[in-house]
Design a protein around this motif. Structure first.
Motif, mmCIF file in Angstrom:
data_model
loop_
_atom_site.group_PDB
_atom_site.id
_atom_site.type_symbol
_atom_site.label_atom_id
_atom_site.label_comp_id
_atom_site.label_asym_id
_atom_site.label_seq_id
_atom_site.Cartn_x
_atom_site.Cartn_y
_atom_site.Cartn_z
ATOM 1 N N TRP A 138 0.841 -1.193 0.000
ATOM 2 C CA TRP A 138 0.000 0.000 0.000
ATOM 3 C C TRP A 138 0.876 1.242 0.000
ATOM 4 C CZ3 TRP A 138 -0.431 4.177 3.264
ATOM 5 C CH2 TRP A 138 -1.517 5.020 3.053
ATOM 6 N N GLU A 139 0.449 2.222 -0.747
ATOM 7 C CA GLU A 139 1.067 3.542 -0.738
ATOM 8 C C GLU A 139 -0.041 4.581 -0.689
ATOM 9 O OE1 GLU A 139 3.778 4.162 -3.975
ATOM 10 O OE2 GLU A 139 5.027 2.474 -3.409
ATOM 11 N N PRO A 140 0.230 5.753 -0.121
ATOM 12 C CA PRO A 140 -0.792 6.808 -0.096
ATOM 13 C C PRO A 140 -1.322 7.069 -1.509
ATOM 14 C CG PRO A 140 1.077 7.430 1.256
ATOM 15 C CD PRO A 140 1.468 6.172 0.538
ATOM 16 N N GLY A 141 -2.622 7.219 -1.625
ATOM 17 C CA GLY A 141 -3.233 7.464 -2.923
ATOM 18 C C GLY A 141 -3.482 6.199 -3.714
ATOM 19 N N SER A 142 -3.399 5.045 -3.065
ATOM 20 C CA SER A 142 -3.593 3.765 -3.739
ATOM 21 C C SER A 142 -4.911 3.764 -4.508
ATOM 22 C CB SER A 142 -3.600 2.633 -2.717
ATOM 23 O OG SER A 142 -4.081 1.438 -3.297
ATOM 24 N N LYS A 143 -4.863 3.265 -5.736
ATOM 25 C CA LYS A 143 -6.073 3.169 -6.548
ATOM 26 C C LYS A 143 -6.679 1.773 -6.461
ATOM 27 C CE LYS A 143 -4.835 6.877 -9.587
ATOM 28 N NZ LYS A 143 -3.765 7.258 -10.440
ATOM 29 N N THR A 144 -6.102 0.907 -5.639
ATOM 30 C CA THR A 144 -6.627 -0.448 -5.490
ATOM 31 C C THR A 144 -7.133 -0.720 -4.080
ATOM 32 O OG1 THR A 144 -4.404 -1.263 -4.996
ATOM 33 C CG2 THR A 144 -5.130 -1.392 -7.304
ATOM 34 N N GLU A 145 -6.970 0.228 -3.190
ATOM 35 C CA GLU A 145 -7.347 0.035 -1.783
ATOM 36 C C GLU A 145 -8.819 -0.355 -1.636
ATOM 37 O OE1 GLU A 145 -7.495 2.640 2.345
ATOM 38 O OE2 GLU A 145 -6.289 3.367 0.673
ATOM 39 N N TYR A 146 -9.687 0.206 -2.455
ATOM 40 C CA TYR A 146 -11.121 -0.079 -2.334
ATOM 41 C C TYR A 146 -11.437 -1.546 -2.624
ATOM 42 C CZ TYR A 146 -11.739 -0.259 -7.412
ATOM 43 O OH TYR A 146 -11.668 -0.610 -8.734
ATOM 44 N N LYS A 147 -10.529 -2.247 -3.331
ATOM 45 C CA LYS A 147 -10.749 -3.656 -3.651
ATOM 46 C C LYS A 147 -10.261 -4.590 -2.547
ATOM 47 C CE LYS A 147 -10.099 -3.068 -8.638
ATOM 48 N NZ LYS A 147 -9.272 -3.471 -9.780
ATOM 49 N N ALA A 148 -9.516 -4.065 -1.603
ATOM 50 C CA ALA A 148 -8.918 -4.895 -0.557
ATOM 51 C C ALA A 148 -9.985 -5.472 0.359
ATOM 52 C CB ALA A 148 -7.916 -4.083 0.244
ATOM 53 N N VAL A 149 -9.796 -6.728 0.736
ATOM 54 C CA VAL A 149 -10.699 -7.383 1.686
ATOM 55 C C VAL A 149 -10.115 -7.357 3.099
ATOM 56 C CG1 VAL A 149 -11.798 -8.854 -0.034
ATOM 57 C CG2 VAL A 149 -9.761 -9.681 1.161
ATOM 58 N N ASP A 150 -8.826 -7.018 3.191
ATOM 59 C CA ASP A 150 -8.173 -6.926 4.486
ATOM 60 C C ASP A 150 -6.896 -6.105 4.323
ATOM 61 O OD1 ASP A 150 -7.799 -7.313 7.190
ATOM 62 O OD2 ASP A 150 -7.477 -9.475 7.065
ATOM 63 N N PHE A 151 -6.289 -5.760 5.444
ATOM 64 C CA PHE A 151 -5.041 -5.005 5.450
ATOM 65 C C PHE A 151 -4.111 -5.641 6.467
ATOM 66 C CE2 PHE A 151 -8.445 -2.159 4.246
ATOM 67 C CZ PHE A 151 -7.940 -1.581 3.084
ATOM 68 N N LEU A 152 -2.819 -5.544 6.224
ATOM 69 C CA LEU A 152 -1.862 -6.025 7.204
ATOM 70 C C LEU A 152 -0.621 -5.155 7.195
ATOM 71 C CD1 LEU A 152 0.693 -7.883 5.856
ATOM 72 C CD2 LEU A 152 -1.231 -9.349 5.382
ATOM 73 N N THR A 153 0.113 -5.258 8.282
ATOM 74 C CA THR A 153 1.355 -4.509 8.451
ATOM 75 C C THR A 153 2.477 -5.514 8.622
ATOM 76 O OG1 THR A 153 0.188 -2.717 9.568
ATOM 77 C CG2 THR A 153 2.564 -2.836 9.911
ATOM 78 N N ARG A 154 3.592 -5.242 7.971
ATOM 79 C CA ARG A 154 4.805 -6.030 8.195
ATOM 80 C C ARG A 154 5.870 -5.089 8.737
ATOM 81 N NH1 ARG A 154 4.856 -9.992 2.947
ATOM 82 N NH2 ARG A 154 3.223 -11.377 3.711
ATOM 83 N N GLU A 155 6.394 -5.473 9.896
ATOM 84 C CA GLU A 155 7.466 -4.715 10.514
ATOM 85 C C GLU A 155 8.769 -5.457 10.242
ATOM 86 O OE1 GLU A 155 6.283 -4.556 14.623
ATOM 87 O OE2 GLU A 155 4.913 -2.882 14.243
ATOM 88 N N VAL A 156 9.691 -4.784 9.575
ATOM 89 C CA VAL A 156 10.970 -5.384 9.203
ATOM 90 C C VAL A 156 12.047 -4.763 10.079
ATOM 91 C CG1 VAL A 156 12.596 -5.771 7.315
ATOM 92 C CG2 VAL A 156 10.133 -5.657 6.828
ATOM 93 N N TYR A 157 12.670 -5.591 10.914
ATOM 94 C CA TYR A 157 13.734 -5.132 11.799
ATOM 95 C C TYR A 157 15.068 -5.351 11.086
ATOM 96 C CZ TYR A 157 10.158 -4.961 15.374
ATOM 97 O OH TYR A 157 9.028 -4.650 16.076
ATOM 98 N N VAL A 158 15.798 -4.259 10.890
ATOM 99 C CA VAL A 158 17.064 -4.287 10.159
ATOM 100 C C VAL A 158 18.187 -3.915 11.117
ATOM 101 C CG1 VAL A 158 18.346 -3.318 8.208
ATOM 102 C CG2 VAL A 158 15.865 -3.640 8.036
ATOM 103 N N ASP A 159 19.110 -4.848 11.301
ATOM 104 C CA ASP A 159 20.271 -4.616 12.160
ATOM 105 C C ASP A 159 21.524 -4.568 11.293
ATOM 106 O OD1 ASP A 159 18.666 -4.672 14.433
ATOM 107 O OD2 ASP A 159 19.015 -6.797 14.804
ATOM 108 N N ASP A 160 22.228 -3.452 11.352
ATOM 109 C CA ASP A 160 23.459 -3.256 10.573
ATOM 110 C C ASP A 160 23.257 -3.577 9.089
ATOM 111 O OD1 ASP A 160 24.882 -2.415 12.844
ATOM 112 O OD2 ASP A 160 25.332 -4.496 13.392
ATOM 113 N N GLY A 161 22.109 -3.144 8.552
ATOM 114 C CA GLY A 161 21.828 -3.279 7.123
ATOM 115 C C GLY A 161 21.303 -4.630 6.677
#
Length: 173
Positions: A138-161
């Motif tokens: 998802w990005e702000p202004g998504s033109k496909t968001e209205y079609k989504a049946v659900d949303f999720l978040t992924r948190e990516v932990y980056v240590d030293d790259g």
């Protein structure tokens, strides 16, 4: 896979504000060129994206990528790694640069003091889940968001790259 990526581009999630004309130029790229554009988009500004897409032949576009230093960003990885990038199969052990190629710029970033690394960051990505099970970053202004049946978040932990951990959470609203 290509249909999924085209859906994302036409839907507006990866175009970074490109015009309809630029979107038409994207559709004429070969599969290999499309993979270049998809993976390298986070490293190009809007003018560079337009300049790349205006070039007439695959040979001209490949030369441009090499001259601008983008070619090596993608092709320094093995064929298996490049395919994983294009597939969006982010996993622990990946370099942060690979995550950006796969999913683009994160929705949010945070410094993470107290982790066992000299430099730690949290990259937060939002995804739209569609009826067929596909995920779209998802990005702000998504033109496909209205079609989504659900949303999720992924948190990516980056240590030293390097990606150390990925946590998935339902929703983000």
């Amino acid at each position: 896979m290509r249909w999924f990526l085209v859906l994302m581009l036409v839907g507006g999630s990866l175009t970074g504000g490109l015009t309809g004309c630029a979107q038409a130029q994207i559709k004429r790229l070969s599969e290999t060129e499309f993979k270049h554009f998809y993976a390298l988009r986070p490293f190009m500004d809007e003018d560079q994206r337009k300049e790349y897409l205006k070039l007439k032949t695959e040979e001209e576009r490949n030369k441009w990528l090499k001259d601008q230093g983008f070619w090596e960003v993608f092709y320094k990885y093995s064929e298996r790694e490049r395919q994983a990038i294009v597939d969006g199969a982010v996993a622990p052990g990946w370099k942060q640069e690979m995550v950006y190629m796969a999913w683009g710029a994160p929705f949010d970033t945070q410094k993470m003091p107290g982790r066992p690394a000299a430099r730690s960051e949290l990259l937060v990505y939002r995804f739209e889940v569609h009826e067929d099970g596909s995920l779209i970053v998802w990005e702000p202004g998504s033109k496909t968001e209205y079609k989504a049946v659900d949303f999720l978040t992924r948190e990516v932990y980056v240590d030293d790259g390097i990606v150390a951990e990925i946590k998935e959470k339902k929703g983000w609203r």
